[in-house]
Design an enzyme around this catalytic site. Sequence first.
Site, PDB file in Angstrom:
ATOM      1  N   HIS A  88       1.768   5.598   0.642  1.00 19.78           N
ATOM      2  CA  HIS A  88       1.788   4.273   1.255  1.00 19.78           C
ATOM      3  C   HIS A  88       1.101   3.263   0.343  1.00 19.78           C
ATOM      4  O   HIS A  88      -0.125   3.117   0.390  1.00 19.78           O
ATOM      5  CB  HIS A  88       1.089   4.304   2.620  1.00 19.78           C
ATOM      6  CG  HIS A  88       1.922   4.887   3.709  1.00 19.78           C
ATOM      7  ND1 HIS A  88       2.513   4.111   4.687  1.00 19.78           N
ATOM      8  CD2 HIS A  88       2.281   6.158   3.969  1.00 19.78           C
ATOM      9  CE1 HIS A  88       3.200   4.890   5.518  1.00 19.78           C
ATOM     10  NE2 HIS A  88       3.068   6.142   5.089  1.00 19.78           N
ATOM     11  N   GLU A  96       0.940   0.139   0.566  1.00 19.26           N
ATOM     12  CA  GLU A  96       0.282  -0.944   1.308  1.00 19.26           C
ATOM     13  C   GLU A  96      -1.065  -0.520   1.856  1.00 19.26           C
ATOM     14  O   GLU A  96      -1.852  -1.348   2.323  1.00 19.26           O
ATOM     15  CB  GLU A  96       1.177  -1.409   2.461  1.00 19.26           C
ATOM     16  CG  GLU A  96       1.029  -0.652   3.773  1.00 19.26           C
ATOM     17  CD  GLU A  96       1.537   0.786   3.732  1.00 19.26           C
ATOM     18  OE1 GLU A  96       1.229   1.537   4.674  1.00 19.26           O
ATOM     19  OE2 GLU A  96       2.257   1.156   2.784  1.00 19.26           O
ATOM     20  N   CYS A  99       7.631   6.689   1.835  1.00 18.70           N
ATOM     21  CA  CYS A  99       7.428   7.721   2.858  1.00 18.70           C
ATOM     22  C   CYS A  99       8.770   8.277   3.359  1.00 18.70           C
ATOM     23  O   CYS A  99       9.500   8.872   2.590  1.00 18.70           O
ATOM     24  CB  CYS A  99       6.562   7.172   3.988  1.00 18.70           C
ATOM     25  SG  CYS A  99       5.816   8.429   5.034  1.00 18.70           S
TER      26      CYS A  99
END
Length: 395
Positions: A368, A370, A284
């Site tokens: 992202h 995760e 990001c």
Amino acid sequence: MTSKQDDSGWLDPVPTALLVLADGTVLEGIGFGATGHAVGEVCFNTAMTGYQEILTDPSYAGQIITFTFPHIGNVGTNEEDIETVNLAATPGARGVVLHSAITQPSNYRATRHLDVWLKSRGVIGLAGLDTRALTALIREKGMPNAVIAHEPSGRFDLDALKSEARAWPGLLGMDLVPMVTTGQRFTWTETPWQWGEGYGELGEPQFHVVAIDYGIKRNILRQLAGNACRVTIVPAQTSAADILALKPDGIFLSNGPGDPAATGEYTVPVIRALIDKLPTFGICLGHQMLGLAVGAKTMKMHQGHHGANHPVKDLTTGKVEITSMNHGFAVDRTTLPANVMETHVSLFDGSNCGIALRDRPVFSVQYHPEASPGPRDSHGLFGRFVGLMREFKGA
């Protein structure tokens, strides 16, 4: 929404919340959450789940989120799904706009109603708006600056709110990392959540990662810990010398809010020094600032990418991953230098979503991996990072 009686005896509803756009447009609704007013950039998020994680993602600092999914709040909130690390602060969205009023929570994990939880965090809410019409406006005109206001009496100083919306400079050129980064160094050992067990604890670590906190999320840290990494989190303005003194095996550049070019004024020299020494992984904002550090440029996007259903193609494998995204700036692929390979692209608009250095164990992605919320297609990137550290240590 309160009501007032007109001369004919009818009760007319009075809006208790407003979204006032910088162009003077006024959108009315029902207020919830905190009272008062806040200014920010309005973006839309297409995720159908995970609103609590989204609202506590520090990357949303300076923004007002409108959810395209109409039923937000129906599973309540809990203490486990908060993504911000710094509980003493309230980094995350400045406001939230919903289509439907919040229902009573219906989930065994719920501990509080969304309305009560938003009040405790100081976040202003507005419901009863045609959020898909607002989304269409953003798609046509871009992300507007706006003021969101909640006053239970329904009395607003409209001229003052319009002036505030017009006067706010916007996110371009704005460094928001200082308001979300940690104030001191700390260590993380909590591993990902497992059904019936909750969060785990790191056993014997194999690697030591220093994560630079530009607005890091908890699930990023859990993914690193789940890959046998002991993580030391340091403030955004930590020097390269201080980071290297911790003797890490790798460097992680976190997500975060604001304009990467503004934050890069003090982060880029540090990143340049670190990527010459150690394996590095960024996501990001960290991806954007790595791009700046290797000589590329970043740009403001028209509507940004915010959601949990974004298809991204990994050019190194040919596979397509469904990803979670939250960004309003992007690396300009046309400015990538010769020693940088583009590794991922968005299948929505073709924008850059990943880079890797050809001559060093350094890579980053725009999305992202995760998730939290979102699909788990990209969890393997943490394993890729561990593989680079293992090779580097064995070299």
